[in-house]
Design an enzyme around this catalytic site. Structure first.
Site, short mmCIF file in Angstrom:
data_model
loop_
_atom_site.label_atom_id
_atom_site.label_comp_id
_atom_site.label_asym_id
_atom_site.label_seq_id
_atom_site.Cartn_x
_atom_site.Cartn_y
_atom_site.Cartn_z
N ASN A 145 0.80 -1.22 0.00
CA ASN A 145 0.00 0.00 0.00
C ASN A 145 0.84 1.28 0.00
O ASN A 145 0.35 2.34 -0.37
CB ASN A 145 -0.96 0.01 1.19
CG ASN A 145 -0.28 -0.29 2.50
OD1 ASN A 145 0.30 -1.36 2.66
ND2 ASN A 145 -0.33 0.64 3.43
N GLN A 175 -4.90 -3.62 -2.06
CA GLN A 175 -4.37 -2.68 -3.05
C GLN A 175 -4.20 -3.31 -4.42
O GLN A 175 -3.69 -2.69 -5.34
CB GLN A 175 -3.02 -2.11 -2.57
CG GLN A 175 -3.12 -1.34 -1.27
CD GLN A 175 -3.82 0.02 -1.39
OE1 GLN A 175 -4.00 0.54 -2.49
NE2 GLN A 175 -4.23 0.58 -0.27
N HIS A 197 -13.81 0.28 -0.10
CA HIS A 197 -13.52 1.70 -0.34
C HIS A 197 -12.23 1.93 -1.12
O HIS A 197 -11.92 3.06 -1.50
CB HIS A 197 -13.54 2.50 0.97
CG HIS A 197 -12.38 2.33 1.89
ND1 HIS A 197 -11.34 3.23 1.92
CD2 HIS A 197 -12.10 1.40 2.82
CE1 HIS A 197 -10.47 2.85 2.84
NE2 HIS A 197 -10.90 1.74 3.41
N CYS A 321 -2.89 6.89 8.57
CA CYS A 321 -3.08 6.20 9.84
C CYS A 321 -3.89 7.09 10.76
O CYS A 321 -3.95 8.31 10.58
CB CYS A 321 -1.75 5.79 10.47
SG CYS A 321 -0.83 7.17 11.09
N1 PLP Z 1 -4.63 -3.59 3.99
C1 PLP Z 1 -4.13 -2.69 3.14
C2 PLP Z 1 -3.01 -3.08 2.23
C3 PLP Z 1 -4.62 -1.38 3.11
O1 PLP Z 1 -4.10 -0.50 2.27
C4 PLP Z 1 -5.67 -1.04 4.00
C5 PLP Z 1 -6.18 0.35 4.05
O2 PLP Z 1 -5.43 1.28 4.20
C6 PLP Z 1 -6.19 -2.03 4.85
C7 PLP Z 1 -5.64 -3.29 4.82
C8 PLP Z 1 -7.29 -1.73 5.80
O3 PLP Z 1 -8.51 -1.62 5.09
P1 PLP Z 1 -9.84 -1.09 5.80
O4 PLP Z 1 -9.78 0.39 5.70
O5 PLP Z 1 -10.96 -1.66 5.01
O6 PLP Z 1 -9.82 -1.60 7.20
#
Ligand code: PLP
Length: 381
Positions: A145, A175, A197, A321
């Site tokens: 990400n 991602q 989202h 974050c």
């Molecule tokens: N995993 C990755 C790689 C992400 O980029 C994100 C969101 O930033 C998440 C998990 C968490 O997703 P959620 O916002 O649906 O909890």
């Protein structure tokens, strides 16, 4: 302050697709029933959830019964890792660059965190060394990400099957959804997480795909929804919108990959030409089309983001974050990037709504902001 906002933070979240908004509205208004009920009104909602499950399964290449709807990808990641350890005993393993939803779960369970190469891909020999009969689950993200690196899960799966044949393989594919065919990801793993989202759906709904025959202990117990795998009243509107957004993303992925790669290349070459002392963190061939991650020498990300924000450019340094704090990125540290360079990280992530004008505005604003910051530093010296 600019009137026009240039949104280049699609890895943090995406604008909803109009078709997904449209799909969810009836379930927030007249079709509001609880799908677990037995009357016709409930059956209507249940049909909508079933249709959504079919659409999601089609985009992942799994069976509808393998789709478990969750409240978000954080929940899906936790359910996979914590659920596998609770059911099977043993420890989890993951690379050091995972999202905190995976990394913190693994660390809390006393699992092993494995090093990565300079692009952020798990080192297969280190992974092999960390695997043994007591490993319950290995979690390796499909796309990072922060820096956008793609991990080829085929060789990872081979190592897991060879060294810890009893372990489950989970991937956080959050991602990946916009850029990779999820069918090519799913065929290597037992468990796969998604978040609506990140691909034009609403916040607060996700998926954990669980391969037939694989059992993980549910995190949520209660009404026994999702065949006892995730209790809690279905978020029908969210689920329907997730399915619409995923189906549309799947249909447009090939075209969008080409369009966005061209825009990303224009963005990065503009930045390299316009900002002395700027380098791309990971080569384009190793990452998804929507990711432009660069490092700017002698600059603090926080100051750069402040000036970009003033110029109407929405960007980020590391992942979004909750605290908003600019801690040094655990991803860049694991990739062996020098702290001084890592301090000047800039993540610009492109998506469905990104235009040439956005990219050109970001290049101009970044060159101007870096110039301003360097002039300020020189004036203080
Ligand atoms: N995993 C990755 C790689 C992400 O980029 C994100 C969101 O930033 C998440 C998990 C968490 O997703 P959620 O916002 O649906 O909890």
């Amino acid at each position: 302050m600019q009137d026009r906002l240039v949104y280049l933070d699609h890895a943090a979240t995406t604008p909803m697709r109009p078709s997904a908004v449209e799909a969810m509205l009836p379930f927030l208004t007249e079709r509001f029933a609880n799908p677990s009920g037995s009357h016709r009104f409930a059956r209507d909602a249940r049909r909508a959830v079933d249709e959504a499950r079919d659409r999601v399964a089609d985009a992942i290449g799994c069976r509808p019964g393998e789709v478990v709807f969750t409240g978000c990808a954080t929940e899906a990641d936790n359910a996979a890792i914590v659920g596998a350890v609770r059911r099977r005993g043993g420890r989890p393993v993951c690379p050091a660059v995972e999202h905190h939803a995976v990394l913190h779960a693994v660390e809390r369970l006393g699992g092993a965190v494995v090093p990565v190469d300079d692009a952020g891909r798990v080192q297969l020999d280190a992974l092999a060394a960390a695997l043994h009969g007591e490993v319950a689950v290995v979690s390796v993200m499909a796309v990072n990400n922060e820096v956008g690196t793609i991990t080829d899960l085929g060789p990872v799966a081979d190592v897991v099957r060879d060294r810890a044949p009893g372990a489950l393989l989970h991937t956080d594919a959050v991602q990946a959804a916009c850029w990779l065919d999820l069918r090519d990801v799913w065929r290597h793993v037992d468990l796969l997480s998604l978040s609506a989202h990140k691909f034009g759906g609403p916040k607060g709904v996700g998926v954990l795909a669980v391969r037939d025959g694989v059992a993980v202990e549910p995190l949520m117990v209660g009404g026994g929804q999702e065949r006892d795998r995730r209790s809690g009243t279905h978020n029908v509107a969210g689920i329907v919108a997730l399915a619409e957004a995923l189906a549309a993303t799947d249909a447009e992925r090939t075209t969008e990959n080409g369009r966005i790669a061209t825009l990303r290349d224009r963005l990065v070459s503009g930045l390299v030409a316009g900002v002395p002392g700027l380098r791309e963190t990971v080569a384009p061939a190793a990452k998804v089309a929507g990711s432009a991650h660069v490092l700017v020498e002698g600059i603090e990300s926080e100051s750069l983001l402040y000036l970009l924000d003033e110029a109407g450019i929405c960007a980020s340094a590391a992942s979004a974050c909750a605290s908003g704090a600019m801690d040094p990125s655990h991803v860049l540290a694991a990739m062996g990037i020098d702290r001084a360079w890592a301090a000047g990280a800039l993540r610009l992530t492109l998506g469905r709504t990104t235009t040439v004008a956005d990219v050109d505005a970001a290049v101009d604003a970044t060159s101007g902001a870096v110039r301003t910051l360097r002039e300020r530093t020189a004036a203080r010296a």
